[in-house]
Motif scaffolding. Structure first.
Motif, PDB file in Angstrom:
ATOM      1  N   UNK A   1      53.038  57.300  83.701  1.00 56.63           N
ATOM      2  CA  UNK A   1      52.314  57.508  82.444  1.00 56.63           C
ATOM      3  C   UNK A   1      51.204  56.467  82.281  1.00 56.63           C
ATOM      4  N   UNK A   2      51.509  55.235  82.693  1.00 57.40           N
ATOM      5  CA  UNK A   2      50.502  54.173  82.598  1.00 57.40           C
ATOM      6  C   UNK A   2      49.286  54.514  83.466  1.00 57.40           C
ATOM      7  N   UNK A   3      49.530  54.950  84.718  1.00 59.18           N
ATOM      8  CA  UNK A   3      48.429  55.303  85.607  1.00 59.18           C
ATOM      9  C   UNK A   3      47.652  56.498  85.068  1.00 59.18           C
ATOM     10  N   UNK A   4      48.388  57.468  84.496  1.00 60.22           N
ATOM     11  CA  UNK A   4      47.724  58.641  83.921  1.00 60.22           C
ATOM     12  C   UNK A   4      46.827  58.231  82.755  1.00 60.22           C
ATOM     13  N   UNK A   5      47.346  57.356  81.886  1.00 63.33           N
ATOM     14  CA  UNK A   5      46.562  56.907  80.744  1.00 63.33           C
ATOM     15  C   UNK A   5      45.330  56.126  81.186  1.00 63.33           C
ATOM     16  N   UNK A   6      45.498  55.314  82.238  1.00 64.03           N
ATOM     17  CA  UNK A   6      44.355  54.557  82.766  1.00 64.03           C
ATOM     18  C   UNK A   6      43.274  55.511  83.253  1.00 64.03           C
ATOM     19  N   UNK A   7      43.677  56.514  84.062  1.00 65.12           N
ATOM     20  CA  UNK A   7      42.707  57.474  84.593  1.00 65.12           C
ATOM     21  C   UNK A   7      42.042  58.256  83.472  1.00 65.12           C
ATOM     22  N   UNK A   8      42.845  58.726  82.508  1.00 62.55           N
ATOM     23  CA  UNK A   8      42.301  59.535  81.424  1.00 62.55           C
ATOM     24  C   UNK A   8      41.369  58.718  80.531  1.00 62.55           C
ATOM     25  N   UNK A   9      41.715  57.452  80.309  1.00 61.68           N
ATOM     26  CA  UNK A   9      40.896  56.604  79.441  1.00 61.68           C
ATOM     27  C   UNK A   9      39.484  56.465  79.981  1.00 61.68           C
ATOM     28  N   UNK A  10      39.352  56.298  81.290  1.00 61.96           N
ATOM     29  CA  UNK A  10      38.024  56.071  81.875  1.00 61.96           C
ATOM     30  C   UNK A  10      37.233  57.364  82.046  1.00 61.96           C
ATOM     31  N   UNK A  11      37.931  58.515  82.117  1.00 56.03           N
ATOM     32  CA  UNK A  11      37.214  59.776  82.290  1.00 56.03           C
ATOM     33  C   UNK A  11      36.356  60.100  81.078  1.00 56.03           C
ATOM     34  N   UNK A  12      36.782  59.662  79.899  1.00 62.53           N
ATOM     35  CA  UNK A  12      36.070  60.001  78.674  1.00 62.53           C
ATOM     36  C   UNK A  12      34.903  59.062  78.379  1.00 62.53           C
ATOM     37  N   UNK A  13      34.749  58.015  79.159  1.00 65.52           N
ATOM     38  CA  UNK A  13      33.720  57.014  78.876  1.00 65.52           C
ATOM     39  C   UNK A  13      32.457  57.297  79.672  1.00 65.52           C
ATOM     40  N   UNK A  14      31.307  57.058  79.040  1.00 66.70           N
ATOM     41  CA  UNK A  14      30.036  57.327  79.715  1.00 66.70           C
ATOM     42  C   UNK A  14      29.039  56.194  79.534  1.00 66.70           C
ATOM     43  N   UNK A  15      29.534  55.037  79.191  1.00 66.04           N
ATOM     44  CA  UNK A  15      28.662  53.880  78.991  1.00 66.04           C
ATOM     45  C   UNK A  15      29.291  52.678  79.681  1.00 66.04           C
ATOM     46  N   UNK A  16      28.473  51.898  80.383  1.00 70.29           N
ATOM     47  CA  UNK A  16      29.013  50.788  81.158  1.00 70.29           C
ATOM     48  C   UNK A  16      29.761  49.789  80.280  1.00 70.29           C
ATOM     49  N   UNK A  17      29.205  49.465  79.130  1.00 72.50           N
ATOM     50  CA  UNK A  17      29.862  48.503  78.237  1.00 72.50           C
ATOM     51  C   UNK A  17      31.193  49.044  77.720  1.00 72.50           C
ATOM     52  N   UNK A  18      31.248  50.351  77.426  1.00 70.87           N
ATOM     53  CA  UNK A  18      32.506  50.951  76.966  1.00 70.87           C
ATOM     54  C   UNK A  18      33.554  50.910  78.072  1.00 70.87           C
ATOM     55  N   UNK A  19      33.123  51.139  79.301  1.00 66.95           N
ATOM     56  CA  UNK A  19      34.050  51.092  80.442  1.00 66.95           C
ATOM     57  C   UNK A  19      34.647  49.697  80.586  1.00 66.95           C
ATOM     58  N   UNK A  20      33.792  48.688  80.490  1.00 63.59           N
ATOM     59  CA  UNK A  20      34.265  47.306  80.634  1.00 63.59           C
ATOM     60  C   UNK A  20      35.219  46.946  79.493  1.00 63.59           C
ATOM     61  N   UNK A  21      34.849  47.291  78.267  1.00 64.88           N
ATOM     62  CA  UNK A  21      35.702  46.966  77.120  1.00 64.88           C
ATOM     63  C   UNK A  21      37.047  47.680  77.206  1.00 64.88           C
ATOM     64  N   UNK A  22      37.027  48.920  77.677  1.00 64.13           N
ATOM     65  CA  UNK A  22      38.283  49.664  77.820  1.00 64.13           C
ATOM     66  C   UNK A  22      39.161  49.028  78.885  1.00 64.13           C
TER      67      UNK A  22
END
Length: 898
Positions: free
Chosen positions: A518-539
């Motif tokens: 579930x942790x790996x799934x949440x990690x993958x899903x969290x980054x799929x929705x991001x489209x900005x470099x700063x948002x990716x880093x903060x996430x």
């Protein structure tokens, strides 16, 4: 039937889909020049031709070999492209001609060749990539020394640095890899006969490269590379079909690691085997969640063992399970492991354990199929020996916590009370037995381990005998049948307790696995929705901070400032200054520059207050993640989480970088197109009216006494028309510049429609004096919020467009009417209309259509595009449609209220 591995199945499907769209690449692979790659390629081409395949020779390096030249005869050969470079004419493969010819199969020799300057691509493998993308099958040749991943090994083996290299992915993605192999002695014989190089080249090659030792080493590397590709295809096919048997096409070593000093010997032995066979090394540790926490010494020893595995280049795998043998074999089959390396400590075994109880090594040997088990003996000092699971399990199972004893007593008392009530109410004795069995089951469920359940079984048997079996209130048994009943009850109770405890352990193990998944799934899903470099880093920082409960920082490369930019997620404000000090930033810079892990808990800069790991993208190091090591140190499970998050961050940031590059490339292409269009406007559209003005003025100056006034007036009228056309063109160019720069300001004010139309017509009164103009507007006065100057420009452009496309008897009708919440403007003409196939593009910039004008003056294609931009800025809309009889109607609408 076993379920196919999803990732392998997806990999296979993607590969097949990609191959169906692309052309197929066949590589004739050798270990040195002269093995016969080109010869074999040409032979295959003749076979294809005999079978009716359209095959051509794009480029073949002949090397003045008679046998090769003879095989070219009978095949279609494309012309060579000649490129001049430093007064030398170089012969190169003609890519454009090959794409234009578009054969089914093309032969392009020397895959690793570097193209001359002036060619489209720097490398020939890039030419071949373009051919494959065009759907053309390609046959090519390459030697093993040109592979990028083997470049350093080749230099060590041959003492020659190969400059021309190709990415390994070219080999991996090839549809077919055919190894062309001959014995080194045969190759040397060809070499000495002068069949490979000319005399001067041969002397040089024999001194530096063409020695028997080098050829043997190169041949081995070529064979191994071919075997690796075959093994990869076998593994994908095996897992995609759900096969879990091991297919030993190449070596994969699995080293079993525990918190024992013997594991270091296991790892070193496994590393030597791996290096000798050039195989992959995996280090696995299986943790049993049901076991109690290891001692500090055992934890430290395990960390040291896993750290050694990293230094030896092993892949670290941490699993959770209670059946070590089953988990090891399941993982080994999934990863196609061929050898399992496991240790065994020297210790004395009792007679009972030798014949009844097997250890892990014996079980592995009994259950492993197709996998070699290598047992590494270890005899260390007894004080340093780690107590294994088998030795500690008995003690851990016997121990019972005080809380479990309280639960046991409470349940036993409740069961006894219920049984006494049932006895008083006259229920039969068998019901009382069932109540006590239920009590044993409840004790097993609410307590940990086996002991409480077993104790409960024994106590319940004693209570049953004492309270509910005749003679009552004694431990004597008169009826022999009761003896069997009580013994069976005790056995059932013990079995029930044992099975319940096993189920509890399994639940704990699968719960842990589910949490990880579930942790790996949440990690993958969290980054799929991001489209900005700063948002990716903060996430990423947020996930690491929550998962590790530590301060986390990230240093990302900033291209504008040319330095590392700091992002942080601080949970403990007290230690913030220590963690982001200059000394810590220096560690992060070192990690960034060297793309290597460093900091606390590592062998590099261990005095740091943080643990630093690089974020490595496809082409470069993108940044560094820093984890505070103040307090609890980073362990291997933490590192697994860090690596998972960093991997997703790298993929997401790379995705954003590629998107930015693509956007920049699109903008550059668009800018280039705009520049070309402007140059066309300047070279033709400006030159034509200027030539007319120059010619008219020159005629008047030279012949003013010879020509009458009417001709002079006509010439001056033409000059005026040309100057007006130039003024409108310049205004359109300036408007386009303002729109592109975002400086188009719309200053709306209530304007009367009659005045706006009248002002627009006054600017082009010379143009409209010979046309039939009809204006149809409502009787009531209409005020519309607009920028009057901009709307006037729209009307001027639409009227000018109508005049330009209409014939001599031009009729234009301007109509204004209300349409709901909008005011509609129509400009209708009687010209040829608009072709249906260009209506969708007519408002595009620099679109000019296909109609030619009598005066050969073609528009730049900006007028209608600027009209659309102005109307859109007014929050309106513009469109065009053909009239039923003839001509076209341009319509735009403006909102009544701002």
């Amino acid at each position: 039937m076993n379920r196919p591995d999803p990732e392998s199945l997806l990999s296979k499907l993607n590969s097949e889909e990609e191959k169906s769209k692309r052309g197929k690449l066949k590589i004739f692979f050798g270990y040195a020049a002269g093995v016969g790659k080109t010869y074999s390629m040409l032979e295959s081409a003749h076979t294809l031709k005999e079978n009716g395949v359209d095959v051509v020779v794009g480029y073949v390096e002949q090397h003045s070999r008679k046998e090769t030249l003879a095989l070219i005869d009978g095949l279609e050969v494309l012309d060579i492209k000649e490129v001049k470079y430093k007064n030398i004419v170089l012969k190169e493969f003609n890519l454009d001609l090959a794409l234009k010819r578009n054969p089914e199969v093309i032969l392009v020799d020397e895959l690793a060749h570097t193209n001359a300057k002036g060619c489209r691509h720097a490398k020939r493998w890039q030419d071949i990539e373009e051919l494959l993308m065009a759907g053309i099958d390609v046959y090519t040749t390459v030697n093993v020394q040109h592979l990028e991943s083997l470049n350093d090994i080749i230099e060590i083996v041959t003492n020659v640095c190969v400059k021309e290299t190709i990415p390994d992915k070219i080999i991996d993605l090839s549809s077919q890899l055919e190894l062309i192999d001959v014995e080194p002695d045969v190759l040397l014989e060809r070499f000495n006969q002068g069949k490979i190089y000319k005399k001067e080249q041969a002397i040089r090659a024999q001194e530096n490269f063409f020695t028997k030792d080098n050829l043997i080493a190169l041949r081995e590397l070529a064979l191994r590379k071919t075997a690796q590709k075959v093994n990869k295809e076998v593994e994908i096919t095996r897992l995609s079909k759900g096969k879990e048997i091991v297919i030993p096409t190449s070596e994969t070593i699995l080293a079993c690691v525990s918190p024992s000093p013997s594991s270091q010997k296991i790892l070193r032995t496994a590393s030597r085997i791996s290096q000798a066979s050039l195989s992959k090394l995996i280090a696995i540790h299986i943790k049993n969640p049901s076991q109690k926490e290891m001692s500090k010494e055992a934890k430290k020893q395990l960390e040291n063992n896993l750290e050694l595995a990293k230094k030896l280049g092993a892949e670290i795998v941490l699993l959770h399970g209670d059946n070590m043998v089953e988990d090891i074999l399941r993982f080994a089959k999934m990863r196609n492991v061929t050898k399992i390396i496991i240790g065994r400590n020297h210790r004395t075994h009792s007679i009972f354990s030798k014949f009844v109880k097997k250890d892990i090594v014996d079980k592995l040997i009994d259950e492993a199929d197709y996998i070699d088990i290598h047992v590494i003996p270890y005899k260390g000092r007894s004080s340093n020996r780690y107590i294994t699971k088998n030795e500690s399990s008995l003690i851990s199972k016997i121990k019972v916590s005080s809380l479990d004893i309280i639960k046991l007593l409470c349940i036993t008392i409740v069961v006894t009370v219920i049984s006494s009530v049932l006895k008083y109410m006259g229920f039969i004795q068998e019901n009382i037995y069932l109540i006590y069995i239920l009590g044993v089951a409840l004790v097993s469920v609410v307590t940990k381990g086996y002991t409480a359940g077993i104790i409960s079984s024994v106590i319940n048997v004693i209570l049953l005998n004492y309270l509910f079996t005749e003679p009552f209130y004694t431990l004597d048994i008169d009826d022999p049948n009761h003896i069997i009943t009580l013994v069976v009850f005790c056995i059932v109770g013990i079995i029930t307790s044992t099975l319940t405890s096993i189920i509890q352990q399994q639940v704990e193990i699968y719960s842990k696995r589910e949490q990880n998944t579930h942790m790996l799934y949440e990690i993958n899903r969290s980054f799929l929705r991001l489209s900005n470099k700063e948002e990716i880093i903060k996430k990423g920082l947020e996930l690491l901070s929550v998962g590790l409960d530590k301060n986390v920082v990230c240093y990302i490369k900033d291209k504008k400032q040319k330095e590392l930019k700091l992002y942080k997620n601080i949970k403990n404000k007290e230690n913030e200054e220590i963690f982001i000090s200059e000394s810590e930033k220096a560690v992060a810079k070192w990690v960034f520059n060297n793309s290597t892990i460093a900091g606390n808990g590592t062998a590099t800069l261990p005095g740091s207050r943080g643990f630093y790991m690089p974020i490595i993208g496809m082409n470069e190091t993108l940044g560094v993640i820093g984890i505070s090591s103040l307090g609890k140190k980073i362990d291997n499970e933490d590192i697994c989480l860090i690596e998972a998050v960093i991997a997703q961050m790298a993929i997401s940031i790379d995705r954003e970088i590629l998107a930015e590059v693509q956007k920049e490339a699109s903008l550059e292409i668009e800018s280039e197109r705009l520049r070309s269009s402007l140059l066309r406007a300047i070279s033709h559209d400006l030159r034509t009216p200027l030539a007319g003005i120059s010619g008219a003025v020159s005629t008047i100056i030279k012949n003013k006494d010879a020509i009458n006034e009417s001709i002079i007036d006509e010439l001056l009228h033409g000059v005026f028309e040309d100057t007006q056309w130039l003024i409108r063109l310049v205004e359109n160019l300036l408007s386009m510049t303002r729109i592109d720069e975002g400086k188009l300001e719309v200053k709306k004010n209530p304007e009367m429609i009659e005045e706006v139309i009248s002002e627009a017509l006054s600017h082009i009164k010379k143009r409209i004096q010979y046309i039939k103009l009809k204006i149809d507007i409502p009787n009531e006065i209409l005020f519309v919020p607009m920028d009057a100057k901009l709307i006037e420009q729209v009307l001027i452009n639409l009227i000018d467009n109508a005049i330009k496309y209409s014939k001599e008897e031009c009729e234009i009708n301007i109509k204004v009417y209300e349409e709901g919440e909008y005011i509609a403007f129509e400009v209708k003409d009687n010209g040829p209309g608009v072709c249906e196939n260009v209506i969708d593009n007519i408002f595009d910039r620099f679109f000019t259509g296909e109609i030619k004008y009598s005066d050969s003056r073609k528009g730049v294609g900006l007028g209608l595009s600027i009209c659309k931009s102005i109307i859109n800025a007014h929050k309106g809309d513009i469109s065009v449609k053909n009239n039923k009889d003839k001509g076209a109607t341009f319509k735009f609408i403006l909102p009544k209220e701002d």
